[in-house]
Design an enzyme around this catalytic site. Structure first.
Site, mmCIF file in Angstrom:
data_model
loop_
_atom_site.group_PDB
_atom_site.id
_atom_site.type_symbol
_atom_site.label_atom_id
_atom_site.label_comp_id
_atom_site.label_asym_id
_atom_site.label_seq_id
_atom_site.Cartn_x
_atom_site.Cartn_y
_atom_site.Cartn_z
ATOM 1 N N GLU A 293 5.104 6.457 -2.313
ATOM 2 C CA GLU A 293 3.973 5.562 -2.546
ATOM 3 C C GLU A 293 3.339 6.023 -3.843
ATOM 4 O OE1 GLU A 293 0.161 4.697 -3.053
ATOM 5 O OE2 GLU A 293 -0.027 5.930 -1.253
ATOM 6 N N CYS A 327 -5.572 5.310 -3.973
ATOM 7 C CA CYS A 327 -4.469 4.449 -4.396
ATOM 8 C C CYS A 327 -4.811 2.981 -4.172
ATOM 9 C CB CYS A 327 -3.199 4.780 -3.616
ATOM 10 S SG CYS A 327 -2.789 6.521 -3.548
#
Length: 541
Positions: A293, A327
């Site tokens: 990720e 994020c």
């Protein structure tokens, strides 16, 4: 040996403590924070269950008080990483054949320990070294990590129970083996829960792991290792190493026993792993699992039918909680001209009400960014926006690193939908907004979809269900986690499995069966009870 089909305790999300004034948890946490803040901790790295101290160290400074030292951590050399590989493979011999219920019990115990005696210490370490306020630390380093540990056990049992059909006289079964070799886990500074989950999830499935935490997250990583040890994790199953990222990665990716990487971090670094792994393919025993990720340039879009106050709150929380260092944090917004007046007034009011300072004061909504490199990067973007004709800072724009790395929450309004800060990942408390003509709402969806390389999170706001469906379809590939009438942050384990595609990663969804499936290598077993003894089939006559 007795055996049975075991049902694990039903997973449920850990309740988030309020830390309200005069509450017991608030007093315990702040007392723990102050005590740890004045200590000078000496953090080893861990190989084969042994604490290793080399004497070559790096100091730990709180981002909100960078002249203060809370301790140091020791740095590994090449021979230590080679030893970590050796010890991991030795541990694998017993760990890979350990019954699943005993593996489950270890991580369930870790969850209970974190919910109880480890909670204040884990939160305090996160507040000190990662500059998270009380609430952000609670939802991350306590609740989310507890949820990962509990739900992963439940997901594991779902995987194991998925078995093939059998025909008469045949028993077909599926075996979920750990990978052949070891897994490399690389974790970021911004979420203690990610730091715990990335090595723990492969380990739960029977793998052994070499874990490199971010240098700015070593304090809470040390607490995680103590937590796993207290829960009974055998020596060598998870080996935590600290030191030169390039050196550690070089040793690991060149090992023939490298079986997979579990990564959260920057897109360029992840891309470099793919390149190195590709070049080394002839060296490996099997094709490595590559799970990552990475970056995000997450958006908020509002239709003219949206509720302005809901959009205001989504921006204030989605862009500025934990200084935008998530994020999933919103960093670009597309708002209709008809709502802009109300939204502008509201977000300016919100941002001006934010208190900024040390996490020790729970009334501070904003704390410091992680380090000097982040501070310089963000302050440079702010200065550039002050100069550019197609950008205007409507609130914030200040910064000060005299005590800590403090960046004021800043909102830029641009007349260019492709302005630099609308496209570039900043990872800080800077939100850029583009105002569009109401009738262009559908065209702007195409702009959102075609801006930048990322596809992690995104949020849309509308009171019109036809519009919601249109936007959801047009933005199908723009975000792996998509929010309707809510901010694009705050994914909860077991509720919103997390991950994005495009330049945001492999979308293997942390906190789900889909992630755990990446850490097993299936073996199909067919057992025939009455074995044929003649090659001839009936059609031969």
């Amino acid at each position: 040996m007795a055996s049975g089909f075991y049902k694990v305790p039903k997973a449920a999300n850990e309740p988030v403590k309020s830390y309200a004034p005069n509450s017991a948890e608030r007093k315990e946490l702040l007392d723990t924070y102050r005590k740890m803040y004045q200590e000078k901790i000496d953090i080893p790295f861990y190989i084969g269950g042994k604490e290793v101290r080399t004497g070559k160290t790096s100091s730990i400074h709180p981002p909100h008080d960078h002249q203060h030292t809370v301790g140091q951590y020791h740095l590994a050399e090449k021979e230590h990483i080679e030893l970590a590989v050796q010890k991991a493979l030795e541990a694998r011999k017993q760990w890979a054949v350990t019954s699943w219920e005993h593996r489950a019990a270890i991580f369930l115990k870790a969850a209970e320990l974190l919910a109880g005696p480890f909670r204040a210490r884990m939160n305090a370490a996160t507040m000190i070294a990662q500059s998270k306020n009380v609430y952000q630390a609670e939802i991350d380093s306590a609740c989310e990590l507890i949820d990962f540990l509990r739900f992963n056990v439940e997901f594991m049992t779902e995987i194991y129970s998925n078995q093939p059909k059998s025909s008469p006289g045949v028993w077909n079964r599926m075996e979920y083996r750990p990978l052949e070799g070891f897994v490399y886990a690389i974790t970021p500074f911004n979420f203690t829960a990610i730091a715990g989950n990335l090595p723990a999830s492969p380990a739960l499935m029977g793998n052994v792991v070499i874990w490199k935490p971010a240098s700015s997250q070593v304090y809470s990583a040390h607490v995680i290792m103590e937590l796993f040890k207290a829960a009974g994790l055998p020596d060598g199953v998870i080996n935590m190493v600290t030191g030169s990222s390039a050196m550690i990665t070089d040793v690991i990716l060149n090992s023939p026993n490298f079986a997979g990487v579990h990564f959260t971090g920057s897109t360029p670094v992840f891309n470099s792993f793919w390149e190195t792994i590709g070049k080394n393919m002839n060296n490996y025993k099997s094709y490595p699992r590559i799970v990552g990720e990475t970056g995000g340039k997450d958006f908020i879009w509002a239709h003219p039918s949206a509720n302005p106050q809901e959009v205001i709150t989504a921006i204030s929380r989605g862009a500025f909680e934990y200084q935008g260092q998530k994020c999933s944090a919103a960093s670009r917004a597309y708002l209709p001209k008809s709502l802009w007046g109300d939204i502008k007034a509201g977000i300016i009011k919100d941002v001006k009400s934010f208190k900024m300072g040390t996490p020790e004061d729970p009334s501070n909504f904003i704390n410091a960014v992680i380090d000097n490199r982040a501070f310089k990067k963000l302050s440079n973007y702010i200065e550039q926006a002050k100069k550019d004709a197609d950008a205007e800072i409507i609130v914030g724009g200040g910064y000060d690193d005299s005590v800590g790395y403090f960046i004021e929450p800043t909102i830029i309004v641009t007349t260019n939908p492709y302005y630099d800060t609308m496209c570039t990942e900043l990872f800080g408390p800077i939100m850029t907004i583009y105002i569009y003509e109401d009738e262009q709402w559908e065209e702007i969806l195409d702009v959102i979809d075609n801006t930048g390389e990322f596809a992690l999170t995104g949020a849309i706001f509308s009171g019109d269900r036809y519009v919601i469906e249109t936007a959801t379809n047009k933005l199908e590939n723009a975000a792996g986690n998509f929010y309707i009438n809510d901010k694009p942050t705050g994914a909860v384990v077991g509720q919103q499995p997390f991950g994005g595609a495009r330049g945001s990663g492999t979308n293997d969804k942390a906190g789900s069966v889909w992630n755990l499936l990446r850490w097993v290598s299936n073996r199909t077993i067919k057992e025939t009870f009455v074995t044929p003894k003649d090659y001839r089939y009936p059609f031969l006559g």
